[in-house]
Every structure is written in structure tokens, then in C-alpha cells.
Design an enzyme around this catalytic site. Sequence first.
Site, PDB file in Angstrom:
ATOM      1  N   TYR A 132     -14.700  75.570  42.865  1.00  0.00           N
ATOM      2  CA  TYR A 132     -14.491  75.759  44.921  1.00  0.00           C
ATOM      3  C   TYR A 132     -14.048  73.854  45.129  1.00  0.00           C
ATOM      4  CZ  TYR A 132     -17.528  79.242  45.434  1.00  0.00           C
ATOM      5  OH  TYR A 132     -17.615  80.374  45.169  1.00  0.00           O
TER       6      TYR A 132
ATOM      7  N   CYS B 259      -9.848  88.567  31.069  1.00  0.00           N
ATOM      8  CA  CYS B 259     -10.616  87.330  30.140  1.00  0.00           C
ATOM      9  C   CYS B 259     -12.440  87.980  30.356  1.00  0.00           C
ATOM     10  CB  CYS B 259     -10.410  86.341  30.852  1.00  0.00           C
ATOM     11  SG  CYS B 259     -11.495  84.475  29.480  1.00  0.00           S
TER      12      CYS B 259
ATOM     13  N   LYS C  73      14.882  58.127  64.710  1.00  0.00           N
ATOM     14  CA  LYS C  73      13.399  57.001  65.107  1.00  0.00           C
ATOM     15  C   LYS C  73      12.844  57.604  63.355  1.00  0.00           C
ATOM     16  CE  LYS C  73       9.669  57.022  67.990  1.00  0.00           C
ATOM     17  NZ  LYS C  73       9.170  58.353  69.054  1.00  0.00           N
TER      18      LYS C  73
ATOM     19  N   GLU D 130     -23.266  84.360  26.534  1.00  0.00           N
ATOM     20  CA  GLU D 130     -23.614  84.013  27.954  1.00  0.00           C
ATOM     21  C   GLU D 130     -24.407  83.356  29.015  1.00  0.00           C
ATOM     22  OE1 GLU D 130     -19.564  84.139  29.634  1.00  0.00           O
ATOM     23  OE2 GLU D 130     -20.633  81.934  31.343  1.00  0.00           O
TER      24      GLU D 130
ATOM     25  N   GLU E  63      -1.962  86.103  33.753  1.00  0.00           N
ATOM     26  CA  GLU E  63      -1.264  85.130  34.866  1.00  0.00           C
ATOM     27  C   GLU E  63      -0.664  83.729  35.159  1.00  0.00           C
ATOM     28  OE1 GLU E  63      -4.206  85.297  34.602  1.00  0.00           O
ATOM     29  OE2 GLU E  63      -6.108  84.273  34.972  1.00  0.00           O
TER      30      GLU E  63
ATOM     31  N   HIS F 168      -5.184  84.648  29.881  1.00  0.00           N
ATOM     32  CA  HIS F 168      -4.732  84.593  30.863  1.00  0.00           C
ATOM     33  C   HIS F 168      -2.756  84.835  31.061  1.00  0.00           C
ATOM     34  CE1 HIS F 168      -8.666  83.633  32.918  1.00  0.00           C
ATOM     35  NE2 HIS F 168      -8.994  82.935  31.698  1.00  0.00           N
TER      36      HIS F 168
HETATM   37  N1  GLN Z   1     -17.091  82.664  30.572  1.00  0.00           N
HETATM   38  C1  GLN Z   1     -16.370  83.767  29.862  1.00  0.00           C
HETATM   39  C2  GLN Z   1     -15.776  83.379  28.702  1.00  0.00           C
HETATM   40  O1  GLN Z   1     -15.800  81.818  28.834  1.00  0.00           O
HETATM   41  C3  GLN Z   1     -14.874  83.700  30.160  1.00  0.00           C
HETATM   42  C4  GLN Z   1     -14.500  82.593  30.736  1.00  0.00           C
HETATM   43  C5  GLN Z   1     -13.127  83.107  31.670  1.00  0.00           C
HETATM   44  O2  GLN Z   1     -12.957  84.257  31.941  1.00  0.00           O
HETATM   45  N2  GLN Z   1     -12.120  82.385  31.674  1.00  0.00           N
HETATM   46  O3  GLN Z   1     -15.351  83.574  27.407  1.00  0.00           O
END
Ligand code: GLN
Length: 492
Positions: A2, A330, A170, A354, A466, A464
Site C-alpha cells: 500500500y 506464487c 517563458k 504461513e 510478470e 513471477h
Molecule cells: N507468501 C508466499 C510465500 O512467501 C507467497 C509469496 C508471493 O506470492 N510472492 O511463499
Amino acid sequence: PYQHGEVYVTDDGAETDLDLGHYERYTGVSSRQSDNITTGRIYRDIIAKERRGDYLGATVQVIPHVTNAIKEFAVSDVDDCDFVICEIGGTVGDIESLPFIEAIRQLRNDLGRDQTVSVHTTLVPWIAAAGELKTKPTQQSVRELSSLGVQPEVLLCRSDRPLPEAEREKIALFCNVRKSAVIPALDARNIYDVPLQYHEAGLDDEVLYAFGIKDAPEPDLTRWREIMDAIDHYDSEVTIGVVGKYVGLPDAYKSLREALVHGGIANRTKVNIQWIDAELFEHPESDIVAELEPLNAILVPGGFGERGSEGKIASVTFAREREIPFFGICLGMQMACIEGARNTAGIAEASTTEFGPTSEPVVGLITEWMSEEGIQERAADGDLGGTMRLGAYKAKLDGNSVIRGIYGSDEISERHRHRYEVNSHYKDALEKGGLVFSGMSPDGRLPEIVERPDHPWFIGVQFHPELKSRPFDPHPLFAGFIEAALKQSRLV
Ligand code: GLN
């Protein structure tokens, strides 16, 4: 997320500001650990040097010690480059950026005036009540920057409407720059139009002029024109639902949004993204069918923490049962595995460590793994910061898998940023339920990709993708995902 937006990760595992992602997307050059510096890192290095005795007890000061460290950073690891772009974030006058501006002032002196060019971005606001564009903020900020010893050669004047000639004149007069170097930087209709727009406005000519380069060839902007053509003249449209946690702030998923757009460019398709708060699906009165049914595909992105996870799992179930293209990234892949364990492998208690202790850790913390540099170890109760599996890791793909077809290669390298891993002890159980482990780390220990071969398009990846997608080189997974969404859109 955020406060800063997404954390951008480089191949060599630096966790950086999301701006670096834009540099990669525009230049096509992969950035490195040595491309991003923070005040914290500069001070940490200086304190370490002082403790080591490198300064032999002499006074350590902002000038020259901090500024020297910044200058060293700016010119290190650039032997393979023709030009180096140094961006100082923030606003001129910020206390935080003063040592950086001072370092740049010195660097311009050290390197010589024809070797450096200062481009300053300023604001030219439209004052609606007066009905005019105001050049004063630009004048003020150039004055402030000049008083710090950096006279800009080129100004990029941000404004939401064309800058009249009189205003340009200007600004040139008061700010001590050529009129042609006052470049209007108008709000663009699409960010990929910016290179074309700046070219039209003469930015490249001004930079060459400031460097004294007279024999530069004409720039070849074909690929940017092709990108804009695909964006402007699309053949189809799809709507993708992104079920995540930080949906209130689009910057939290910056690269993801861009990668989806790139997937659209590859298919000449306009991609509409519907950001859906996963927590929505956790309320008893929520109507998940009404929310998800209109979508052509569902994506569960990366994330941290338990909040919203049951909603994400519910959307995986929906995509699996309704045969809607699904892409889990992920945490999204981890959710797909937990969903598969619970609903297709009969492991009702499946979860991730987690979210707290669990009897069925389908996703769990790993304390050691192999990287290119050798074995990496982490303590289960260690620091949360800086202890993730970060940066590029290789994966081996199964010969007959969907993922192998998408990449067209047996081995891939993708960027990671996570602490937890899918537990390979559950491989057999999950595969019996139809969720196949089609990509593994080279040592065969870490699941990197899962897929459902009996589903039109169902893929989860631990990395990732992306982060590596570019407008002129859309990532194959995103191109494939949008293609699947397009097929789905034609079914309904
Ligand atoms: N929270 C998960 C982990 O730490 C996935 C992390 C994420 O999506 N970048 O493995």
C-alpha cells in the site's frame, strides 16, 4: 504494497522499487543489484567501513563520504554500457535527496560537461479557476535545483494539456534552457505511447545536442509503432478477474497489469482487468457465481498472509469446476495446490504453514535449497526481511506438459520472491487428483509449476513471470493465458 506498490525483483535477486520494472520494460535491458541504491544501503556500507577502520578514525561526513559512496555506485558495473541513466527520485528540495543531488553535481564536474546531461521533470499545472497553465512551479523547481549547483539542460514539463509557445518561451527564459529543450510531457493516453510522444516533442534531439553528438542515426521506432497499433486496433476483448488482496492500489500489481496488457498485444486483444477483493468471497452472503461468471479467465496473484486466502481458494474451485482458464502466481499457485489437496485429493486439512501450524503442510517453509551459488540456508525462526528465495532460478519442464509447449523449451529461468514452497511429499496425492507437477527445480526438490492437463488452461507457477514480460516481447505464459481467455470468450 500500500505504501510502495509492488516490489520489483531483478535476476540477481535485488528487491527494488517498481520504477526499475518500467526501465526494463522500455529498454529491454535486465536490471541488476547494482542498478538500485537506497540511502539505507549507503549508510550501512559507510558504517561498515568505519567499523572496519577504513577511515582510520577521521571524521565521517555527508560530504565527502556519503557523496563519494553515491558517486562510486553511479559509475560502478557500467563497463558494458554506452549511456547510464541515473534517476533521483522524489522532489527537488526533499531533505532525503540532497546528498544524491550533490553527488550528481560533483559527478558532472568530475566527468566533464560534455559527458553528462541533466534532464529535470517539472510540473506545469492547469489552474481551472484562472483558466491558465502555470509555469511558476517549474521556475521555482529549476531555481532550487540550480541553487544546488545542477543547471538542467532539458526540461520535461508534465502537464495535462498542450503547452502554448508563449509558455515554452517563458520557461526557457526564466530557467536558462533552450526553448527547444522545454519538452512538453503531456499525460499519455497509454504509457507505451510515451517514447513516440517524446520523440515527436524532440527529447532525443535535445539530449543528443546536449551531449554534442552530431552524427547519430535516425531512431528506429518501428516496434513502438507496432505496439501502439496493436493497442489501438485490437480485434477482440477479454475480461480477466484478478482475485487478490491489494486490489485497492493498482501499483501493488504493476508488473502484473503490464504483463496482462502485453499478453493482449500478442493476441491483438484488449484486456480489461477486473480487480476483485478475495475477502469478498469469505462473507456468507457473497455471490461468487455472480462475480466470477462474467469473466473470461481468473488469475490469483502473489501475496502474503492469510487474509483473503479462503476467497482465493474458492475462486480456484470455481475456475477448476467451470473449466475457466486459471493462472496462479506464487501465492496463487500455493492456493491452487491447497485447493487441489482439499477438493481433489481428499486432504481436508490441507494448508500452508504461513497461516499457522497445520497437520497437512501442503505448502511449508523450507530452510535450505540449492541456488547457482550453492546451498542456501535459513533458520525457521529467522528474520522475515531479506530471507526469501529471491531472483532467477532455473526449472526443468516435463516433456509432454502444457508448460513445455508454452515455453518451447525444457529449461527455463524465472524470478522468485517467496519464503514458502509447495511440499513435494504431496506430489503423488495431488497428481492422483489431476494436478500435475510439470516443472521442478533442477535438483528435483522444489515444485515450480503445476498444471491440470484435463482442464482447458490451468497453470500455477511458483515464480513471477510478470517481471520479465515486455511490451515488444510478451511473456509466453501471459500470451498463452490471454489466448485461452479469448477462446473461452468465444464459447459463451
Ligand atoms: N507468501 C508466499 C510465500 O512467501 C507467497 C509469496 C508471493 O506470492 N510472492 O511463499
